[in-house]
Design a protein around this motif. Structure first.
Motif, mmCIF file in Angstrom:
data_model
loop_
_atom_site.group_PDB
_atom_site.id
_atom_site.type_symbol
_atom_site.label_atom_id
_atom_site.label_comp_id
_atom_site.label_asym_id
_atom_site.label_seq_id
_atom_site.Cartn_x
_atom_site.Cartn_y
_atom_site.Cartn_z
ATOM 1 N N GLN A 128 -14.161 36.661 -32.127
ATOM 2 C CA GLN A 128 -14.274 37.819 -33.019
ATOM 3 C C GLN A 128 -14.150 39.152 -32.284
ATOM 4 O OE1 GLN A 128 -17.440 37.643 -36.162
ATOM 5 N NE2 GLN A 128 -18.048 35.779 -35.076
ATOM 6 N N CYS A 129 -14.260 39.102 -30.947
ATOM 7 C CA CYS A 129 -14.314 40.338 -30.166
ATOM 8 C C CYS A 129 -12.919 40.796 -29.740
ATOM 9 C CB CYS A 129 -15.208 40.125 -28.946
ATOM 10 S SG CYS A 129 -16.911 39.685 -29.385
ATOM 11 N N HIS A 130 -12.832 42.073 -29.359
ATOM 12 C CA HIS A 130 -11.558 42.670 -28.975
ATOM 13 C C HIS A 130 -11.376 42.725 -27.460
ATOM 14 C CE1 HIS A 130 -12.200 44.031 -33.117
ATOM 15 N NE2 HIS A 130 -10.902 44.193 -33.185
ATOM 16 N N VAL A 131 -12.473 42.826 -26.729
ATOM 17 C CA VAL A 131 -12.391 42.885 -25.278
ATOM 18 C C VAL A 131 -13.696 42.360 -24.690
ATOM 19 C CG1 VAL A 131 -13.263 45.272 -25.208
ATOM 20 C CG2 VAL A 131 -11.944 44.382 -23.262
ATOM 21 N N MET A 132 -13.588 41.624 -23.589
ATOM 22 C CA MET A 132 -14.772 41.239 -22.830
ATOM 23 C C MET A 132 -14.830 42.104 -21.584
ATOM 24 S SD MET A 132 -15.816 37.762 -20.789
ATOM 25 C CE MET A 132 -17.082 37.238 -21.931
ATOM 26 N N ILE A 133 -16.002 42.680 -21.342
ATOM 27 C CA ILE A 133 -16.193 43.479 -20.140
ATOM 28 C C ILE A 133 -17.314 42.857 -19.328
ATOM 29 C CG2 ILE A 133 -16.697 45.767 -19.204
ATOM 30 C CD1 ILE A 133 -15.602 46.985 -21.727
ATOM 31 N N SER A 181 -9.405 32.755 -25.857
ATOM 32 C CA SER A 181 -9.650 33.185 -27.231
ATOM 33 C C SER A 181 -8.792 34.381 -27.622
ATOM 34 C CB SER A 181 -11.136 33.532 -27.414
ATOM 35 O OG SER A 181 -11.957 32.444 -27.045
ATOM 36 N N GLY A 182 -7.869 34.761 -26.743
ATOM 37 C CA GLY A 182 -7.032 35.919 -27.028
ATOM 38 C C GLY A 182 -7.785 37.219 -26.933
ATOM 39 N N VAL A 183 -8.814 37.248 -26.100
ATOM 40 C CA VAL A 183 -9.642 38.439 -25.911
ATOM 41 C C VAL A 183 -9.335 39.034 -24.535
ATOM 42 C CG1 VAL A 183 -12.007 39.314 -25.722
ATOM 43 C CG2 VAL A 183 -11.455 37.536 -27.407
ATOM 44 N N ILE A 184 -8.981 40.284 -24.496
ATOM 45 C CA ILE A 184 -8.655 40.962 -23.243
ATOM 46 C C ILE A 184 -9.894 41.013 -22.358
ATOM 47 C CG2 ILE A 184 -7.861 43.160 -22.255
ATOM 48 C CD1 ILE A 184 -6.518 43.602 -25.074
ATOM 49 N N ALA A 185 -9.710 40.809 -21.067
ATOM 50 C CA ALA A 185 -10.831 40.810 -20.125
ATOM 51 C C ALA A 185 -10.739 42.005 -19.185
ATOM 52 C CB ALA A 185 -10.839 39.520 -19.309
ATOM 53 N N PRO A 206 -13.037 42.116 -9.047
ATOM 54 C CA PRO A 206 -12.065 41.263 -8.352
ATOM 55 C C PRO A 206 -12.397 39.780 -8.257
ATOM 56 C CG PRO A 206 -12.284 43.351 -7.198
ATOM 57 C CD PRO A 206 -13.327 43.363 -8.282
ATOM 58 N N GLU A 207 -13.655 39.422 -7.954
ATOM 59 C CA GLU A 207 -13.909 38.005 -7.714
ATOM 60 C C GLU A 207 -13.827 37.164 -8.978
ATOM 61 O OE1 GLU A 207 -18.285 37.200 -6.689
ATOM 62 O OE2 GLU A 207 -18.068 39.335 -6.325
ATOM 63 N N THR A 208 -14.078 37.752 -10.153
ATOM 64 C CA THR A 208 -13.949 36.998 -11.399
ATOM 65 C C THR A 208 -12.610 37.248 -12.076
ATOM 66 O OG1 THR A 208 -15.193 38.777 -12.477
ATOM 67 C CG2 THR A 208 -16.403 36.817 -11.873
ATOM 68 N N ALA A 209 -11.773 38.092 -11.470
ATOM 69 C CA ALA A 209 -10.445 38.378 -12.026
ATOM 70 C C ALA A 209 -9.379 37.500 -11.390
ATOM 71 C CB ALA A 209 -10.102 39.853 -11.825
ATOM 72 N N GLU A 210 -9.788 36.528 -10.584
ATOM 73 C CA GLU A 210 -8.807 35.668 -9.929
ATOM 74 C C GLU A 210 -8.066 34.774 -10.920
ATOM 75 O OE1 GLU A 210 -10.542 34.938 -5.478
ATOM 76 O OE2 GLU A 210 -11.406 33.742 -7.085
ATOM 77 N N VAL A 211 -8.561 34.702 -12.160
ATOM 78 C CA VAL A 211 -7.972 33.787 -13.141
ATOM 79 C C VAL A 211 -6.869 34.445 -13.959
ATOM 80 C CG1 VAL A 211 -10.048 32.375 -13.311
ATOM 81 C CG2 VAL A 211 -9.795 34.358 -14.816
ATOM 82 N N PHE A 212 -6.549 35.713 -13.698
ATOM 83 C CA PHE A 212 -5.456 36.344 -14.435
ATOM 84 C C PHE A 212 -4.756 37.364 -13.546
ATOM 85 C CE2 PHE A 212 -9.209 38.943 -15.456
ATOM 86 C CZ PHE A 212 -8.751 40.229 -15.174
ATOM 87 N N VAL A 213 -3.572 37.772 -13.987
ATOM 88 C CA VAL A 213 -2.803 38.794 -13.290
ATOM 89 C C VAL A 213 -3.166 40.148 -13.878
ATOM 90 C CG1 VAL A 213 -0.493 39.651 -12.754
ATOM 91 C CG2 VAL A 213 -0.927 37.181 -12.847
ATOM 92 N N ASP A 214 -3.513 41.089 -13.031
ATOM 93 C CA ASP A 214 -3.922 42.415 -13.496
ATOM 94 C C ASP A 214 -2.850 43.011 -14.405
ATOM 95 O OD1 ASP A 214 -5.396 44.755 -13.739
ATOM 96 O OD2 ASP A 214 -4.648 45.609 -11.865
ATOM 97 N N GLY A 215 -3.281 43.424 -15.598
ATOM 98 C CA GLY A 215 -2.358 44.020 -16.558
ATOM 99 C C GLY A 215 -1.763 43.031 -17.535
ATOM 100 N N GLN A 216 -1.964 41.742 -17.298
ATOM 101 C CA GLN A 216 -1.424 40.722 -18.186
ATOM 102 C C GLN A 216 -2.574 39.988 -18.886
ATOM 103 O OE1 GLN A 216 1.537 38.182 -16.356
ATOM 104 N NE2 GLN A 216 2.342 39.859 -15.111
ATOM 105 N N GLY A 217 -3.083 40.614 -19.904
ATOM 106 C CA GLY A 217 -4.196 40.035 -20.650
ATOM 107 C C GLY A 217 -5.554 40.411 -20.111
#
Length: 278
Positions: A169-174, A192-196, A200-211
């Motif tokens: 239901q959310c638009h972004v996870m911070i 869930s299609g929610v932007i994160a 850095p250490e928890t951002a290893e699962v995506f490419v910066d700027g892509q979702g």
């Protein structure tokens, strides 16, 4: 012998002839303590940890023949204790069937999910959120904090079975976490299609700027900039980011984790067999 460093010392020491593998899903204690002690002090709280537990954890790493870490960042912290050459990586995945895109709330909603608000950097999100309370809601899941504000909803601990419906239901996870082994909540948000937005250490699962977007530690200002960007972004651009988030999650699922984990164990066994040949 396979086990977590904290629990595997005795069976590892008892099986001298066996291949001993530790699986680590937390950062090494020295790293964790170095980061968290000043953060807790700044919040006026005592940092409660077990020195004995830390010693046992590191002992488990040292008596292992191999260590499998749950993320590249966790591998980096474990390399402070044992040689990097004996550390392999099997990254955690996400269940893309349980966590999938759904209907979002009409009002822009920010999600924070974490059991320890200090460790997960909640204060940096709250600082940034002050300028957006009139246009966005904030949902806090997993922690019990006393915030009396009409735009803030504190769920506390919720059953895991309810999380997919809450997240989608959310638009972004911070998640401005300052110390984390790996944040499954980030991967579940992406699925869930929610932007994160996370560090850095928890951002290893995506490419910066892509979702998702990577922010520095202790960076309320960076959160403000990104929130303003998302709230003023054309709908088409926002929708594309949500699609990118889902694609990032689909690129590494629990099935992929199984493959990586199996390969790590096979490598350890093969190395042992090769070394044992006359």
């Amino acid at each position: 012998v396979l086990g977590a460093p904290s629990y595997g010392c005795i069976p590892m020491l008892s099986h001298q002839d066996a291949i001993k593998v530790s699986y680590g899903w937390n950062n090494a204690p020295a790293h964790r303590n170095r980061v968290l002690e000043p953060e807790y002090a700044a919040m006026g709280s005592s940092y409660d940890h077990s020195p004995v537990g830390d010693v046992i954890y590191e002992m488990g790493l040292r008596v292992s023949d191999w260590v499998i870490a749950c993320s590249p960042f966790v591998k980096k912290t474990h390399a402070e204790v044992v040689p990097e050459s004996k550390i392999l990586t099997a990254r955690w995945g996400v269940d893309v069937d349980r966590f999938s895109p759904g209907k979002k709330r009409d009002r822009f909603t920010i999600l924070f999910s974490g059991g320890d608000p200090i460790r997960k950097g909640l204060r940096y999100l709250l600082d940034a959120y002050q300028g957006f309370a009139s246009v966005a809601d904030l949902w806090l899941v997993g922690c019990n904090v006393d915030i009396q504000h009409p735009s803030v909803r504190c769920f506390g601990m919720v059953p895991n079975s309810q999380m997919p419906e809450i997240v989608q239901q959310c638009h972004v996870m911070i998640l401005p976490t300052i110390e984390d082994g790996i944040a499954l909540a980030v991967q579940e948000a992406l699925a869930s299609g929610v932007i994160a937005i996370t560090t850095p250490e928890t951002a290893e699962v995506f490419v910066d700027g892509q979702g998702g977007f990577v922010i520095p530690y202790h960076a309320s200002a960076s959160i403000r900039v990104l929130l303003d960007r998302l709230l003023t972004m054309p709908q088409a651009g926002y929708n594309q980011l949500c699609q990118d988030a889902r694609a990032q999650a689909e690129s590494f699922t629990w099935n992929d984790f199984k493959v990586e984990f199996k390969e790590c164990v096979a490598r350890a066994v093969q190395h042992d067999r090769t070394a044992a040949r006359p």
